[in-house]
Write an enzyme that holds these catalytic residues in place. Structure first.
Site, PDB file in Angstrom:
ATOM      1  N   TRP A 159      64.581  -9.261  37.249  1.00  0.00           N
ATOM      2  CA  TRP A 159      65.143  -9.202  38.598  1.00  0.00           C
ATOM      3  C   TRP A 159      65.879 -10.482  38.951  1.00  0.00           C
ATOM      4  O   TRP A 159      65.716 -11.036  40.039  1.00  0.00           O
ATOM      5  CB  TRP A 159      64.056  -8.975  39.668  1.00  0.00           C
ATOM      6  CG  TRP A 159      63.222  -7.758  39.500  1.00  0.00           C
ATOM      7  CD1 TRP A 159      61.935  -7.721  39.065  1.00  0.00           C
ATOM      8  CD2 TRP A 159      63.576  -6.384  39.773  1.00  0.00           C
ATOM      9  NE1 TRP A 159      61.455  -6.430  39.045  1.00  0.00           N
ATOM     10  CE2 TRP A 159      62.448  -5.588  39.477  1.00  0.00           C
ATOM     11  CE3 TRP A 159      64.745  -5.765  40.226  1.00  0.00           C
ATOM     12  CZ2 TRP A 159      62.453  -4.203  39.621  1.00  0.00           C
ATOM     13  CZ3 TRP A 159      64.730  -4.386  40.370  1.00  0.00           C
ATOM     14  CH2 TRP A 159      63.605  -3.626  40.070  1.00  0.00           C
ATOM     15  N   HIS A 160      66.674 -10.974  38.041  1.00  0.00           N
ATOM     16  CA  HIS A 160      67.482 -12.157  38.370  1.00  0.00           C
ATOM     17  C   HIS A 160      68.663 -12.274  37.414  1.00  0.00           C
ATOM     18  O   HIS A 160      68.697 -11.613  36.371  1.00  0.00           O
ATOM     19  CB  HIS A 160      66.634 -13.444  38.339  1.00  0.00           C
ATOM     20  CG  HIS A 160      66.125 -13.821  36.985  1.00  0.00           C
ATOM     21  ND1 HIS A 160      64.841 -13.541  36.551  1.00  0.00           N
ATOM     22  CD2 HIS A 160      66.720 -14.474  35.948  1.00  0.00           C
ATOM     23  CE1 HIS A 160      64.688 -13.996  35.326  1.00  0.00           C
ATOM     24  NE2 HIS A 160      65.805 -14.554  34.928  1.00  0.00           N
TER      25      HIS A 160
END
Lengths: 132, 132
Positions: A48-49
């Site tokens: 998630w980045h």
């Protein structure tokens, strides 16, 4: 700015020997940091980045993990399930990793030391930064 | 010339998170090559060489492996059994790795690309070169 075309799956050469298997690869960059992920509950998604500048290289040494890469316009998935393959993820690619079983062990290499400022952890902010 | 004092066991920081464990470390050198060893028959010993110039870093991501380091005068063993520890092996240290079970997976990093000329595969030749 990186697109999905810059994400690359590498075949890692494997040498099967009487006393075990060896896989080896010249890295696509010089790695300054190593990280290992393990003991993930099956079905969990990590990542998630995106990184602003940092390059990454991922290998699943045990089990399998599906890596979703997103360049802000398109998404592509890669399933890593062997020490014989590794995924190069350039900067400015959003990444999510789905762990298929508790046995998954992934090793990651990065070309930069840890710097929280290099992370984009909000997907909308990531998309906006791709439009600049 | 390296001695056993230059071999160093690193604690690797572990972050236990709800969605799995992450261990990470800034490398003691920039790594240009990665290698993975797996599927070794229990009780087998691998390694049996020293590097003239290449630095190495080893982690056992699964199972345990006992690494014997030898500087030509003395020997020391290190048992690696966790992603929370890694062994730095400088050049001109003879190494042997004993695999305790078939589940052992080790990952190694090296600061140089593969070069057969950098290997010393004969222990007597290694001892002689340490006396120069």
């Amino acid at each position: 700015m990186s697109t999905l075309k810059d994400v690359r799956l590498y075949d890692i050469h494997e040498l099967k020997e009487e006393n075990g298997n060896l896989s080896f690869l010249g890295m696509p960059f010089s790695a300054k940091r190593i990280f290992c992920v393990y003991g993930v509950r099956p079905g969990f998604i990590r990542g998630w980045h995106a990184h602003k500048l940092c390059k990454q290289f991922l290998i699943a040494l045990s089990g399998s993990v599906t890596v979703t890469c997103d360049d802000g316009e398109n998404r592509k998935t890669f399933t890593l399930s062997s020490p014989k393959e590794g995924l190069y993820i350039p900067p400015m690619i959003w990444g999510e990793q789905f762990y298929h079983s508790k046995e998954v062990i992934t090793v990651g290499l990065a070309d930069k030391h840890f710097d929280e400022m290099d992370y984009i952890r909000d997907y909308e902010a990531f998309k906006e930064s791709k439009c600049v």
